[in-house]
Design an enzyme around this catalytic site. Structure first.
Site, mmCIF file in Angstrom:
data_model
loop_
_atom_site.group_PDB
_atom_site.id
_atom_site.type_symbol
_atom_site.label_atom_id
_atom_site.label_comp_id
_atom_site.label_asym_id
_atom_site.label_seq_id
_atom_site.Cartn_x
_atom_site.Cartn_y
_atom_site.Cartn_z
ATOM 1 N N CYS A 112 0.813 -1.225 0.000
ATOM 2 C CA CYS A 112 0.000 0.000 0.000
ATOM 3 C C CYS A 112 0.845 1.273 0.000
ATOM 4 O O CYS A 112 0.321 2.366 -0.240
ATOM 5 C CB CYS A 112 -0.941 -0.017 1.190
ATOM 6 S SG CYS A 112 -1.874 -1.542 1.268
ATOM 7 N N HIS A 246 -3.891 6.633 0.982
ATOM 8 C CA HIS A 246 -4.192 5.257 0.589
ATOM 9 C C HIS A 246 -5.558 4.879 1.162
ATOM 10 O O HIS A 246 -5.850 5.152 2.332
ATOM 11 C CB HIS A 246 -3.091 4.328 1.109
ATOM 12 C CG HIS A 246 -3.503 2.901 1.122
ATOM 13 N ND1 HIS A 246 -3.958 2.267 -0.014
ATOM 14 C CD2 HIS A 246 -3.577 1.973 2.118
ATOM 15 C CE1 HIS A 246 -4.277 1.029 0.287
ATOM 16 N NE2 HIS A 246 -4.057 0.825 1.573
ATOM 17 N N ASN A 276 -10.023 -1.660 -0.716
ATOM 18 C CA ASN A 276 -8.600 -1.331 -0.632
ATOM 19 C C ASN A 276 -7.884 -1.986 -1.814
ATOM 20 O O ASN A 276 -7.780 -3.215 -1.868
ATOM 21 C CB ASN A 276 -8.066 -1.855 0.706
ATOM 22 C CG ASN A 276 -6.565 -1.682 0.872
ATOM 23 O OD1 ASN A 276 -5.855 -1.387 -0.082
ATOM 24 N ND2 ASN A 276 -6.079 -1.894 2.078
#
Ligand code: COA
Length: 320
Positions: A112, A246, A276
């Protein structure tokens, strides 16, 4: 470091799974997932691969920037979910786009934080005068590494790709801040890529996570690194138009806004639609904001990645 984003693109698979679809696989509910994460649905690859999504996102970013593939000197792809180990995704993207003059490599394993690290790497090359134009991509087909029987992880993730064309620009000069803490790396793992290893537990082929540990890490480290990057560049909160975080969990984004005493409107989110998407989440969000006309010339953005490693980092850039 001097890197100006001058075009964005993204690719999102059309197939979706909403929370009710997930509730058919594991003991969970739409209400629980929405409340604890903010995610309503996620897009999942069918015929697409990490390479095909990266290539399409890259192509769209080039169109947006109004440049040809031959003008690209550097292609960087942040990914942890390439369908093959070799050749790297960036070289495959080069082939697809016909970017014959580009040097290409992947930034793997940073998950990430991958896009921020790839952007910083590109900006460092551009600042050093080594290259003039870079294509920076985050692409993930994480559904291939997701344990669809683990409700602690399968509710969170989605697939997709985002890309940005970055050009050398001496006026757009900011220092990034990045950190790693390997000692806490076991909070987020994917332990094995070789399915022929004997005695390897099945779950080791998938993402495993200590959700609470990752949550605590994020709400502590993200505000810290934002303060640090502002201080390093002698900027105040008023100088920042948007924080592009993020997209891990709505509660993380809200907690960061609160700790920084900044209005939540400065933290755009799209995780309700995509979940995500790891390294792809920042460039997908950037592309959406760009296409919606929400990024204005001179608008200062802070890009913030955080995740496995553990790793985290922030970069400042001014919109073209
Ligand atoms: N559906 C329903 N119940 C669930 C559930 C699910 N999908 N997952 C966990 N639960 C249950 C637990 O079993 C627990 O039940 P109990 O109280 O009876 O023991 C309860 O819900 C709370 O579990 P907990 O793990 O404390 O939930 P949480 O509030 O921490 O939320 C996450 C779990 C994964 C959503 C959250 O920790 C998170 O988002 N962490 C960060 C993850 C992340 O962002 N990772 C990527 C970083 S890049």
């Amino acid at each position: 470091m001097a890197g100006m984003i001058c075009g964005t693109g993204s690719y999102i698979p059309s197939y979706t799974m909403d929370n009710n679809d997930i509730a058919k696989l594991v003991d969970t509910s739409d209400e629980w997932i929405r409340e604890r994460t903010g995610v309503a649905r996620r897009h999942i690859v069918r015929q697409e691969t990490t390479v095909s999504m990266a290539s399409e996102a890259g192509k769209r970013a080039l169109e947006c920037a109004g440049i040809t593939a031959e003008e690209i000197d550097l292609i960087l792809v942040a990914t942890i979910s390439s369908n093959v180990i070799l050749p790297c995704t960036a070289c495959e993207v080069q082939k697809e786009l016909g970017a014959v003059h580009a040097t290409c490599f992947d930034i793997g394993g940073a998950a990430c934080t991958g896009f921020v690290l790839a952007y910083n790497t590109a900006a460092a090359y551009l600042s050093g005068g080594i290259y003039r134009t870079a294509l920076v991509i985050g692409s993930e087909s994480l559904s291939n590494l997701t344990n669809w029987e683990d409700r602690g992880t399968c509710i969170l993730f989605g697939d997709g790709a985002g890309a940005a064309v970055v050009r050398a620009d001496e006026k757009n000069c900011y220092f990034p801040v990045t950190h790693s803490e390997g000692a806490k790396g076991m909070a987020l793992t994917c332990k094995s890529r070789c399915r022929n290893g004997e005695g390897i537990p099945e779950e080791d082929y998938f993402i495993q996570m200590d959700g609470q540990a990752v949550f605590k890490f994020a709400v502590k480290r993200v505000p810290e690194v934002i303060r640090e990057v502002l201080e390093k560049n002698k900027l105040s909160r008023e100088d920042i138009g948007l924080y592009i975080l993020h997209q891990a969990n709505r509660r993380i984004v809200e907690a960061v806004a609160k700790r920084l005493e900044e209005p939540i409107e400065k933290f755009p989110m799209n995780l309700e639609e995509y979940g995500n998407t790891l390294s792809a989440s920042i460039p997908i969000l950037l592309d959406e904001l760009n296409r919606e006309g929400r990024l204005k010339p001179g608008h200062r953005l802070v890009l913030v990645g955080f995740g496995a490693g553990l790793t985290w980092g922030a970069a400042v850039t001014e919109w073209r």
